[in-house]
Design a protein around this motif. Structure first.
Motif, PDB file in Angstrom:
ATOM      1  N   ALA A 274       0.818  -1.228   0.000  1.00  0.00           N
ATOM      2  CA  ALA A 274       0.000   0.000   0.000  1.00  0.00           C
ATOM      3  C   ALA A 274       0.847   1.271   0.000  1.00  0.00           C
ATOM      4  O   ALA A 274       0.471   2.276   0.601  1.00  0.00           O
ATOM      5  CB  ALA A 274      -1.004  -0.015   1.157  1.00  0.00           C
ATOM      6  N   CYS A 275       1.991   1.234  -0.664  1.00  0.00           N
ATOM      7  CA  CYS A 275       2.852   2.420  -0.763  1.00  0.00           C
ATOM      8  C   CYS A 275       3.118   2.837  -2.208  1.00  0.00           C
ATOM      9  O   CYS A 275       4.061   3.580  -2.468  1.00  0.00           O
ATOM     10  CB  CYS A 275       4.164   2.187  -0.030  1.00  0.00           C
ATOM     11  N   GLY A 276       2.326   2.374  -3.156  1.00  0.00           N
ATOM     12  CA  GLY A 276       2.376   2.973  -4.484  1.00  0.00           C
ATOM     13  C   GLY A 276       2.938   2.145  -5.620  1.00  0.00           C
ATOM     14  O   GLY A 276       3.183   2.694  -6.691  1.00  0.00           O
ATOM     15  N   LYS A 277       3.118   0.816  -5.448  1.00  0.00           N
ATOM     16  CA  LYS A 277       3.641   0.010  -6.561  1.00  0.00           C
ATOM     17  C   LYS A 277       2.673  -0.031  -7.737  1.00  0.00           C
ATOM     18  O   LYS A 277       3.047   0.248  -8.875  1.00  0.00           O
ATOM     19  CB  LYS A 277       3.949  -1.425  -6.104  1.00  0.00           C
ATOM     20  N   THR A 278       1.415  -0.416  -7.462  1.00  0.00           N
ATOM     21  CA  THR A 278       0.466  -0.559  -8.568  1.00  0.00           C
ATOM     22  C   THR A 278       0.267   0.780  -9.273  1.00  0.00           C
ATOM     23  O   THR A 278       0.171   0.849 -10.500  1.00  0.00           O
ATOM     24  CB  THR A 278      -0.864  -1.144  -8.047  1.00  0.00           C
ATOM     25  N   ASN A 279       0.228   1.848  -8.490  1.00  0.00           N
ATOM     26  CA  ASN A 279       0.073   3.176  -9.103  1.00  0.00           C
ATOM     27  C   ASN A 279       1.241   3.521 -10.015  1.00  0.00           C
ATOM     28  O   ASN A 279       1.041   4.001 -11.124  1.00  0.00           O
ATOM     29  CB  ASN A 279      -0.093   4.244  -8.022  1.00  0.00           C
ATOM     30  N   ASP A 298       3.771  -5.971  -8.708  1.00  0.00           N
ATOM     31  CA  ASP A 298       3.949  -6.407  -7.313  1.00  0.00           C
ATOM     32  C   ASP A 298       5.164  -7.305  -7.097  1.00  0.00           C
ATOM     33  O   ASP A 298       5.783  -7.229  -6.041  1.00  0.00           O
ATOM     34  CB  ASP A 298       2.689  -7.152  -6.841  1.00  0.00           C
ATOM     35  N   PRO A 324      -9.014   1.695  -2.632  1.00  0.00           N
ATOM     36  CA  PRO A 324      -9.089   3.120  -2.268  1.00  0.00           C
ATOM     37  C   PRO A 324      -7.902   3.910  -2.820  1.00  0.00           C
ATOM     38  O   PRO A 324      -6.760   3.448  -2.791  1.00  0.00           O
ATOM     39  CB  PRO A 324      -9.086   3.100  -0.736  1.00  0.00           C
ATOM     40  N   ARG A 391      -9.850  -4.498  -2.311  1.00  0.00           N
ATOM     41  CA  ARG A 391      -8.993  -4.798  -3.468  1.00  0.00           C
ATOM     42  C   ARG A 391      -9.800  -5.035  -4.739  1.00  0.00           C
ATOM     43  O   ARG A 391     -10.940  -5.503  -4.678  1.00  0.00           O
ATOM     44  CB  ARG A 391      -8.183  -6.073  -3.183  1.00  0.00           C
ATOM     45  N   ARG A 422       6.918   5.204   2.828  1.00  0.00           N
ATOM     46  CA  ARG A 422       5.948   6.238   3.149  1.00  0.00           C
ATOM     47  C   ARG A 422       6.456   6.943   4.404  1.00  0.00           C
ATOM     48  O   ARG A 422       6.315   6.419   5.505  1.00  0.00           O
ATOM     49  CB  ARG A 422       4.612   5.522   3.409  1.00  0.00           C
ATOM     50  N   PHE A 504       5.772  10.531  -0.237  1.00  0.00           N
ATOM     51  CA  PHE A 504       4.826  10.841   0.835  1.00  0.00           C
ATOM     52  C   PHE A 504       5.343  11.893   1.823  1.00  0.00           C
ATOM     53  O   PHE A 504       4.768  12.082   2.880  1.00  0.00           O
ATOM     54  CB  PHE A 504       4.449   9.553   1.585  1.00  0.00           C
ATOM     55  N   GLY A 516       2.960  13.656  -6.705  1.00  0.00           N
ATOM     56  CA  GLY A 516       2.862  12.193  -6.831  1.00  0.00           C
ATOM     57  C   GLY A 516       2.165  11.736  -8.092  1.00  0.00           C
ATOM     58  O   GLY A 516       2.006  12.490  -9.060  1.00  0.00           O
ATOM     59  N   PHE A 517       1.774  10.450  -8.096  1.00  0.00           N
ATOM     60  CA  PHE A 517       1.053   9.813  -9.202  1.00  0.00           C
ATOM     61  C   PHE A 517       1.726  10.122 -10.545  1.00  0.00           C
ATOM     62  O   PHE A 517       2.927   9.920 -10.671  1.00  0.00           O
ATOM     63  CB  PHE A 517      -0.432  10.196  -9.142  1.00  0.00           C
ATOM     64  N   ASN A 520       5.086  11.603 -10.854  1.00  0.00           N
ATOM     65  CA  ASN A 520       6.299  10.836 -10.512  1.00  0.00           C
ATOM     66  C   ASN A 520       7.146  10.571 -11.757  1.00  0.00           C
ATOM     67  O   ASN A 520       8.330  10.254 -11.653  1.00  0.00           O
ATOM     68  CB  ASN A 520       5.922   9.519  -9.813  1.00  0.00           C
TER      69      ASN A 520
HETATM   70  P1  GTP Z   1       0.136  -3.470  -2.382  1.00  0.00           P
HETATM   71  O1  GTP Z   1      -0.671  -3.936  -3.541  1.00  0.00           O
HETATM   72  O2  GTP Z   1      -0.520  -3.640  -1.071  1.00  0.00           O
HETATM   73  O3  GTP Z   1       1.513  -4.078  -2.348  1.00  0.00           O
HETATM   74  O4  GTP Z   1       0.263  -1.841  -2.517  1.00  0.00           O
HETATM   75  P2  GTP Z   1       0.962  -0.958  -3.635  1.00  0.00           P
HETATM   76  O5  GTP Z   1       2.386  -0.754  -3.266  1.00  0.00           O
HETATM   77  O6  GTP Z   1       0.676  -1.521  -4.966  1.00  0.00           O
HETATM   78  O7  GTP Z   1       0.250   0.458  -3.442  1.00  0.00           O
HETATM   79  P3  GTP Z   1      -0.788   1.231  -4.375  1.00  0.00           P
HETATM   80  O8  GTP Z   1      -0.187   1.643  -5.677  1.00  0.00           O
HETATM   81  O9  GTP Z   1      -2.035   0.441  -4.449  1.00  0.00           O
HETATM   82  O10 GTP Z   1      -1.029   2.557  -3.536  1.00  0.00           O
HETATM   83  C1  GTP Z   1      -1.485   2.513  -2.200  1.00  0.00           C
HETATM   84  C2  GTP Z   1      -2.002   3.838  -1.763  1.00  0.00           C
HETATM   85  O11 GTP Z   1      -0.992   4.848  -1.929  1.00  0.00           O
HETATM   86  C3  GTP Z   1      -3.210   4.315  -2.558  1.00  0.00           C
HETATM   87  O12 GTP Z   1      -4.153   4.833  -1.652  1.00  0.00           O
HETATM   88  C4  GTP Z   1      -2.666   5.382  -3.443  1.00  0.00           C
HETATM   89  O13 GTP Z   1      -3.620   6.340  -3.722  1.00  0.00           O
HETATM   90  C5  GTP Z   1      -1.488   5.946  -2.653  1.00  0.00           C
HETATM   91  N1  GTP Z   1      -0.428   6.452  -3.552  1.00  0.00           N
HETATM   92  C6  GTP Z   1       0.153   5.764  -4.568  1.00  0.00           C
HETATM   93  N2  GTP Z   1       1.060   6.530  -5.225  1.00  0.00           N
HETATM   94  C7  GTP Z   1       1.060   7.729  -4.599  1.00  0.00           C
HETATM   95  C8  GTP Z   1       1.788   8.953  -4.813  1.00  0.00           C
HETATM   96  O14 GTP Z   1       2.621   9.088  -5.712  1.00  0.00           O
HETATM   97  N3  GTP Z   1       1.536   9.977  -3.937  1.00  0.00           N
HETATM   98  C9  GTP Z   1       0.621   9.865  -2.934  1.00  0.00           C
HETATM   99  N4  GTP Z   1       0.426  10.895  -2.138  1.00  0.00           N
HETATM  100  N5  GTP Z   1      -0.104   8.732  -2.725  1.00  0.00           N
HETATM  101  C10 GTP Z   1       0.118   7.690  -3.533  1.00  0.00           C
END
Ligand code: GTP
Ligand code: SPV
Ligand code: MN
Length: 609
Positions: A274-279, A298, A324, A391, A422, A504, A516-517, A520
């Motif tokens: 939940a620290c931004g990999k999928t994004n 992942d 979310p 999810r 984060r 973060f 972000g997003f 990046n």
């Molecule tokens: P897992 O699937 O649990 O391993 O998580 P993940 O690392 O794939 O994280 P994911 O990309 O799903 O992002 C998790 C949360 O971080 C989400 O609520 C995003 O909105 C937030 N997030 C992702 N990228 C950024 C960013 O660049 N900036 C900020 N502020 N929030 C971000």
């Protein structure tokens, strides 16, 4: 079991793989299911299973046109995330599990598990799911077979991994080794018992036997606890295989970036759950002329190629993404993939018109929802509608920006590695490591505030080496040594450059110091320009950070001074950080590589502490 029912199980095994047939029979005798069913992986089978799950109340079929052939599931409120305190690495020697893992002697654990699994599938169907992590045409396909009494697991595994008949036939032809992965929700039914929508057990055990390369999971139906190809196999067990065979199994996304000159770079990035990999894996670049393509979101298996280059493969077949925060404005590529359908959503909210919603999907929340607990919800309810670890589970080939190289069993060359966490303070937006070993130091001291992806407190800073703290299947000191040894095995000229990132960090007003997003992409451009020797940087005690005007801010409402603020290395904060790193490193004892102790000493010296 009676003779005749033994016979029934043998007859039901449509395989010439004698080890597999024997294991299935052994498990059936232990767990005593009503039926044994071999999963073929076809669409017809999936349609049948999802229909059964709808009838059982586990799945709701979505009727909104944006979510064709898609379903929503709602878990038991006590079964919503990975359970790290119930996760075990049962190596023969306790030392081989190391201080980051829970350990129990294999014989003791087996006895306990045999007790728990005894009759655990009574009244249920036992599904046998042959699967392969990575392409089936890999030089050495990495097979597994999951046995589970959950049809939700079957339909989710069908999205997340290559499963079914093709896999089984190839496994038989090669008489191949497979990782046996045994899963039960731990909720047997007596005759006449009414089932619940989400069976599970209060008692949960997620257990790995690294020497045997086997997995036993009891009591949970959720995510990484139950879809055993993912974290259990592709990280915990695979990290042990990788140590023994000279490769790396990592918690990383893989992203291909092409610059305006047409030159491509593949970036791997390790961020905690939940620290931004999928994004980042689905990045929509906001800078002119740059193209991004997804390879993985992942997990990254990296081997050393023929020319001494590091090559990465994504062993998965789908996305199991945090819902979310995934929205049309922050991650349109994910939204486009999800709305092609064929997805399973878990613990999201339902809209009144047969769709799903979660916080951040749209800027404005719908006026009325049914929340993940089944209650009426309105924007002024004062609580979230979707669980923070809800999810989406979606086939990876629905991503428009998926790179064709995703299908290449040889993988792609990795040119840069990012480690990220984060952190509200201290850690700059981006820092380039001084060397490979300095980069491993950054990875080994990676820290992050905890999230809802695992049960427990949220927002507590913890060290998370290479974002692998919950996933290293052996001694963490040996794991750092293994990373260190890669330098000697690879071509030094082809080693990826390593960067530490933090999307973060907060500014003085308490907001994010960096948008972000999609933006990046500007940080990635700086990193790639550094590889090409084109971008400016400033040396700091912790590494090289961008000068304010070396980050492309075209079209962004941000000043070079604000970039400078986002990359500040504050000496007082770093003296506090140093003490915390020293405390962390003390856990490793003798297992800490000398090279990393030397990195720590160097940092202390540069900080003048
Ligand atoms: P897992 O699937 O649990 O391993 O998580 P993940 O690392 O794939 O994280 P994911 O990309 O799903 O992002 C998790 C949360 O971080 C989400 O609520 C995003 O909105 C937030 N997030 C992702 N990228 C950024 C960013 O660049 N900036 C900020 N502020 N929030 C971000
Ligand atoms: C994570 O927690 O890192 C996830 C979700 O990707 S799970 O599959 O549950 O591990
Ligand atoms: Mn993810």
């Amino acid at each position: 079991m009676s003779e005749s029912s033994d016979q029934k199980v043998i007859d039901a095994a449509p395989t010439t793989h004698s080890k597999l047939a024997a294991w299935v029979q052994e498990v059936a005798e232990l767990t005593q299911p009503d039926h044994v069913y071999w999963v073929d992986g076809t669409q017809e089978e999936n349609d049948r299973l999802t229909a059964e799950l709808v009838a059982a109340g586990t799945l709701k079929k979505l009727t909104h046109e944006s979510f064709p052939n898609s379903f929503a599931a709602f878990s038991d409120p006590k079964d919503v995330a990975r359970v790290e305190e119930r996760t075990f690495i049962c190596s023969e020697n306790e030392h081989d599990a190391g201080f980051t893992n829970n350990w129990m002697a294999p014989a003791v654990m087996k006895e306990k598990l045999n007790g728990l699994f005894d009759g655990s599938m009574r009244g249920r169907t036992m599904y046998v799911i042959p699967f392969v992590m990575g392409p089936l045409d890999a030089e050495q396909p990495q097979y597994g077979v999951e046995i589970s009494d959950s049809a939700y697991v079957v339909t989710s595994m069908r999205i997340m991994a290559r499963i079914g008949n093709d896999v089984l036939r190839k496994m038989e032809a090669e008489d191949a080794f497979f990782v046996p992965a045994l899963h039960t929700v731990g909720a047997p039914l007596a005759p006449g018992d009414e089932d619940v929508a989400w069976p599970c057990n209060e008692d949960k055990w997620i257990v790995h036997f690294p020497e045997e390369r086997s997995i036993w999971s009891y009591g949970s139906g959720y995510g990484g606890n139950a879809l055993l190809g993912k974290k259990c196999y592709a990280l915990r067990i695979a990290s042990v295989m990788a140590r023994d065979e000279g490769w790396l199994a990592e918690h990383m996304l893989i992203l291909k970036l092409t610059n305006p000159e047409g030159k491509s770079y593949n970036v791997a990035a390790a961020f905690p759950s939940a620290c931004g990999k999928t994004n980042l894996a689905l990045l929509d670049p906001t800078i002119e002329g740059w193209k991004a393509e997804t390879l993985g979101d992942d997990i990254n298996w990296m081997r050393i190629g023929k020319e001494g280059e590091l090559r990465g493969v994504n062993p998965e077949y789908g996305l199991f993404g945090v819902a979310p925060g995934t929205g049309w404005s922050t991650n349109p590529n994910a939204m486009r993939a999800i709305t092609k359908g064929n997805s399973i959503f878990t613990n999201v909210a339902l809209t009144d018109d047969g769709g799903v919603w979660w916080e951040g999907m749209t800027d404005q929340a719908p006026a009325h929802l049914t929340d993940w607990l089944g209650n009426d919800w309105t924007p002024d309810s004062g609580r979230v509608a979707a669980h923070p670890n809800s999810r989406f589970c979606t086939p990876i080939d629905q991503i428009d920006m998926l790179s064709p190289e995703y299908y290449n069993p040889e993988g792609v060359e990795i040119h840069a590695i990012l480690f990220g966490g984060r952190r509200k303070t201290t850690i700059p937006l981006v820092t380039e490591a001084r060397s490979w070993t300095n980069g491993i130091f950054m990875g080994s001291t990676l820290s992050s505030e905890t999230t809802a992806a695992a049960a427990g407190a949220v927002g507590v800073v913890r060290r998370d080496p290479m974002a692998m703290l919950p996933f290293i299947g052996y001694n963490a000191g040996d794991y750092l040594n293994h990373w260190d040894s890669i330098e000697g095995k690879a071509n030094p000229a082809r080693l990826p450059k390593i960067f530490l990132v933090n999307w973060f960090r907060r500014n003085a007003e308490g907001g994010f110091a960096w948008p972000g997003f999609g933006d990046n992409s500007r940080v990635l451009k700086w990193a790639i320009d550094r590889i090409e020797g084109k971008a400016d940087a400033r040396e700091t005690p912790i590494g090289y950070v961008p000068t304010g005007d070396s980050v492309d801010l075209t079209g962004l409402d941000m000043t070079p001074a604000e970039v400078e603020a986002a990359v500040t290395v504050d000496k007082d904060e770093w003296i506090t950080e140093l003490a915390s790193i020293e405390e962390w490193y003390a856990n490793f004892g003798d297992a800490l590589p000398d090279s990393l102790q030397a990195e720590l000493d160097g940092l202390r010296e540069r900080l003048g502490a």
